[in-house]
Design a protein around this motif. Sequence first.
Motif, PDB file in Angstrom:
ATOM      1  N   THR A  63       0.822  -1.216   0.000  1.00 13.60           N
ATOM      2  CA  THR A  63       0.000   0.000   0.000  1.00 13.60           C
ATOM      3  C   THR A  63       0.852   1.261   0.000  1.00 13.60           C
ATOM      4  N   HIS A  64       1.891   1.298   0.827  1.00 12.89           N
ATOM      5  CA  HIS A  64       2.747   2.492   0.886  1.00 12.89           C
ATOM      6  C   HIS A  64       3.420   2.751  -0.458  1.00 12.89           C
ATOM      7  N   CYS A  65       3.857   1.685  -1.127  1.00 13.59           N
ATOM      8  CA  CYS A  65       4.512   1.842  -2.422  1.00 13.59           C
ATOM      9  C   CYS A  65       3.535   2.390  -3.458  1.00 13.59           C
ATOM     10  N   TYR A  66       2.332   1.855  -3.478  1.00  9.16           N
ATOM     11  CA  TYR A  66       1.316   2.333  -4.416  1.00  9.16           C
ATOM     12  C   TYR A  66       0.997   3.805  -4.163  1.00  9.16           C
ATOM     13  N   ARG A  67       0.849   4.159  -2.889  1.00  7.60           N
ATOM     14  CA  ARG A  67       0.505   5.549  -2.575  1.00  7.60           C
ATOM     15  C   ARG A  67       1.642   6.486  -2.962  1.00  7.60           C
ATOM     16  N   ALA A  68       2.882   6.051  -2.755  1.00 11.34           N
ATOM     17  CA  ALA A  68       4.031   6.876  -3.137  1.00 11.34           C
ATOM     18  C   ALA A  68       4.095   7.051  -4.652  1.00 11.34           C
ATOM     19  N   ALA A  69       3.754   6.001  -5.391  1.00  8.61           N
ATOM     20  CA  ALA A  69       3.718   6.104  -6.853  1.00  8.61           C
ATOM     21  C   ALA A  69       2.611   7.064  -7.288  1.00  8.61           C
ATOM     22  N   LEU A  70       1.458   6.982  -6.639  1.00  8.06           N
ATOM     23  CA  LEU A  70       0.362   7.900  -6.940  1.00  8.06           C
ATOM     24  C   LEU A  70       0.780   9.343  -6.735  1.00  8.06           C
ATOM     25  N   GLU A  71       1.579   9.602  -5.709  1.00  7.98           N
ATOM     26  CA  GLU A  71       2.016  10.972  -5.430  1.00  7.98           C
ATOM     27  C   GLU A  71       2.821  11.545  -6.582  1.00  7.98           C
ATOM     28  N   THR A  72       3.606  10.714  -7.265  1.00 12.82           N
ATOM     29  CA  THR A  72       4.384  11.210  -8.414  1.00 12.82           C
ATOM     30  C   THR A  72       3.457  11.647  -9.539  1.00 12.82           C
ATOM     31  N   VAL A  73       2.373  10.911  -9.747  1.00  9.93           N
ATOM     32  CA  VAL A  73       1.415  11.262 -10.804  1.00  9.93           C
ATOM     33  C   VAL A  73       0.670  12.542 -10.441  1.00  9.93           C
ATOM     34  N   ILE A  74       0.288  12.662  -9.179  1.00 10.16           N
ATOM     35  CA  ILE A  74      -0.405  13.872  -8.721  1.00 10.16           C
ATOM     36  C   ILE A  74       0.479  15.094  -8.898  1.00 10.16           C
ATOM     37  N   ARG A  75       1.756  14.989  -8.527  1.00 10.07           N
ATOM     38  CA  ARG A  75       2.661  16.144  -8.624  1.00 10.07           C
ATOM     39  C   ARG A  75       2.854  16.580 -10.082  1.00 10.07           C
ATOM     40  N   ARG A  76       2.896  15.606 -10.995  1.00 11.78           N
ATOM     41  CA  ARG A  76       3.042  15.968 -12.407  1.00 11.78           C
ATOM     42  C   ARG A  76       1.783  16.645 -12.942  1.00 11.78           C
ATOM     43  N   ALA A  77       0.635  16.165 -12.487  1.00 13.34           N
ATOM     44  CA  ALA A  77      -0.618  16.737 -12.981  1.00 13.34           C
ATOM     45  C   ALA A  77      -0.936  18.080 -12.344  1.00 13.34           C
ATOM     46  N   GLN A  78      -0.625  18.233 -11.079  1.00 10.98           N
ATOM     47  CA  GLN A  78      -0.955  19.463 -10.344  1.00 10.98           C
ATOM     48  C   GLN A  78       0.127  19.685  -9.286  1.00 10.98           C
ATOM     49  N   PRO A  79       1.232  20.320  -9.648  1.00 13.96           N
ATOM     50  CA  PRO A  79       2.402  20.430  -8.759  1.00 13.96           C
ATOM     51  C   PRO A  79       2.106  21.047  -7.392  1.00 13.96           C
ATOM     52  N   GLU A  80       1.112  21.948  -7.322  1.00 15.92           N
ATOM     53  CA  GLU A  80       0.834  22.592  -6.031  1.00 15.92           C
ATOM     54  C   GLU A  80       0.036  21.689  -5.085  1.00 15.92           C
ATOM     55  N   LEU A  81      -0.483  20.575  -5.581  1.00 14.90           N
ATOM     56  CA  LEU A  81      -1.244  19.643  -4.756  1.00 14.90           C
ATOM     57  C   LEU A  81      -0.289  18.625  -4.153  1.00 14.90           C
ATOM     58  N   ARG A  82      -0.038  18.774  -2.844  1.00 14.77           N
ATOM     59  CA  ARG A  82       0.949  17.911  -2.184  1.00 14.77           C
ATOM     60  C   ARG A  82       0.323  17.154  -1.019  1.00 14.77           C
ATOM     61  N   ARG A  83       0.594  15.863  -0.990  1.00 15.29           N
ATOM     62  CA  ARG A  83       0.130  14.966   0.070  1.00 15.29           C
ATOM     63  C   ARG A  83      -1.374  15.085   0.338  1.00 15.29           C
ATOM     64  N   PRO A  84      -2.210  15.059  -0.714  1.00 19.58           N
ATOM     65  CA  PRO A  84      -3.649  15.115  -0.455  1.00 19.58           C
ATOM     66  C   PRO A  84      -4.118  13.824   0.206  1.00 19.58           C
ATOM     67  N   GLY A  85      -5.143  13.959   1.017  1.00 21.99           N
ATOM     68  CA  GLY A  85      -5.697  12.776   1.649  1.00 21.99           C
ATOM     69  C   GLY A  85      -6.423  11.906   0.638  1.00 21.99           C
ATOM     70  N   VAL A  86      -6.122  10.630   0.626  1.00 20.24           N
ATOM     71  CA  VAL A  86      -6.776   9.671  -0.262  1.00 20.24           C
ATOM     72  C   VAL A  86      -7.587   8.717   0.605  1.00 20.24           C
ATOM     73  N   GLN A  87      -8.891   8.819   0.484  1.00 23.26           N
ATOM     74  CA  GLN A  87      -9.741   7.932   1.268  1.00 23.26           C
ATOM     75  C   GLN A  87      -9.433   6.485   0.924  1.00 23.26           C
ATOM     76  N   GLY A  88      -9.650   5.624   1.908  1.00 22.05           N
ATOM     77  CA  GLY A  88      -9.293   4.233   1.745  1.00 22.05           C
ATOM     78  C   GLY A  88      -9.836   3.607   0.477  1.00 22.05           C
ATOM     79  N   ILE A  89      -8.949   3.004  -0.302  1.00 24.52           N
ATOM     80  CA  ILE A  89      -9.338   2.296  -1.515  1.00 24.52           C
ATOM     81  C   ILE A  89      -9.414   0.816  -1.168  1.00 24.52           C
ATOM     82  N   PRO A  90     -10.588   0.213  -1.277  1.00 23.31           N
ATOM     83  CA  PRO A  90     -10.733  -1.171  -0.829  1.00 23.31           C
ATOM     84  C   PRO A  90      -9.911  -2.152  -1.643  1.00 23.31           C
ATOM     85  N   ARG A  91      -9.395  -3.171  -0.937  1.00 23.64           N
ATOM     86  CA  ARG A  91      -8.683  -4.307  -1.537  1.00 23.64           C
ATOM     87  C   ARG A  91      -7.562  -3.849  -2.466  1.00 23.64           C
TER      88      ARG A  91
END
Length: 427
Positions: free
Chosen positions: A290-318
């Motif tokens: 889970t931590h690895c997936y979330r860290a990878a997601l953060e790279t995509v978020i930063r590329r799409a919207q650089p000012e959006l940092r560490r947004p809360g991601v509600q639990g994604i099941p399974r």
Amino acid sequence: MPGVCARGLSHGERKQLAVNLTRVLALYRSILDAYIIEFFTDDLWGTLPCAWQEALDGLNPPQLATLLLGMPGEGEVVRYRSVWPLTLLALKSTAYALAFTRTPGSQTPSEFLENPSQSSRLTAPFRKHVRPKKQHEIRRLGELVKKLSDLTGCTQVVDVGSGQAVPTGPRHSPHHVVRWVDPTALCEELLLPLENSPPSGARLLLTGLHACGDLSVALLRHFSCCPEVTALASVGCCYMKLSDPGGYPLSQWVAGLPGCELPYRLREGACHALEEYAERLQKAGPGLRTHCYRAALETVIRRAQPELRRPGVQGIPRVHELKIEEYVQRGLQRVGLDPQLPLNLAALWAHQAQENRVVAFFTLALLLAPLVETLILLDRLLYLQEQGFHAELLPIFSPELSPRNLVLVATKRPLGEALSVLETEDS
């Protein structure tokens, strides 16, 4: 996990421990300050010394639990595959040596052997709609409060934060009161809700089971200012919710130490469940990714919207059943971004290949987290001692069931060796 026993330390030794803790936390601040979701965006692996990277790289989760956390599986023999750098061994030894021990004096609780969901030591009314963790805590803290009441001659117990509302119908003991407890309120405001005003010379015991954030601080201050309150049994939690300043530091000694500051990130890390995570490492389940997936997601978020940092991601099941690109698409939707953004699959797969590195870094931070909790609780001990009170810290819950298992016990007169009875479990 080994550690230092608070009861075995003199006042001077406790002050020196605070000095040592602030120095060590300052030395490894970069690890504690790091957010694991920024593992790739901030190249957290690259911030570690090269020798540490070589020692940790390639270790699987069970090896991390055994070699880094010092929590081997049953019957497992500890074997290092290579010679670790002395600096990493020193970090490991220091983390063990300076943290308060979390091992209770009693043996592993046998109350759930017959039924893992029902304590054999509690009657039905105490088990109804109560999870095993809370059943264990109710029983053990109840035993301690009874013993402490007998030792101090207390006639009433005030349980702050019990979570009950005022019952309808005739009032029976215990008497429940719904009231806001202000950390800065005078002690009289705490005593007013009692069903019968305490008689002259009444002795009260103040307790709180996992009193969140400033509520634990409020208990300490009410104990200090209320002449009627002669004993305290407090189990704190949610250190990240402490007021800053105001909730920490409390003692003059810790407040005067260089590097005593504990920002939100450090206090939040101190609330993690070390033993529970070690068990997850030993099982090496897919949920660790889970931590690895979330860290990878953060790279995509930063590329799409650089000012959006560490947004809360509600639990994604399974999560463990999803491909990394599927997780990223769902995560983008959760933070309000277009889930159909073009993805660099090669980069995501490269991140996924570093899953064990992410787990290793998180485990390294988790190894240091008990030092932060130790400093917070040590500050509370010193705060009470500076006012002439007698305070001890006892591990009373099984850490596997209850991560915050250290209870702060305080009295206004010395009890000496009588406190040893508080650690023993009733048969």
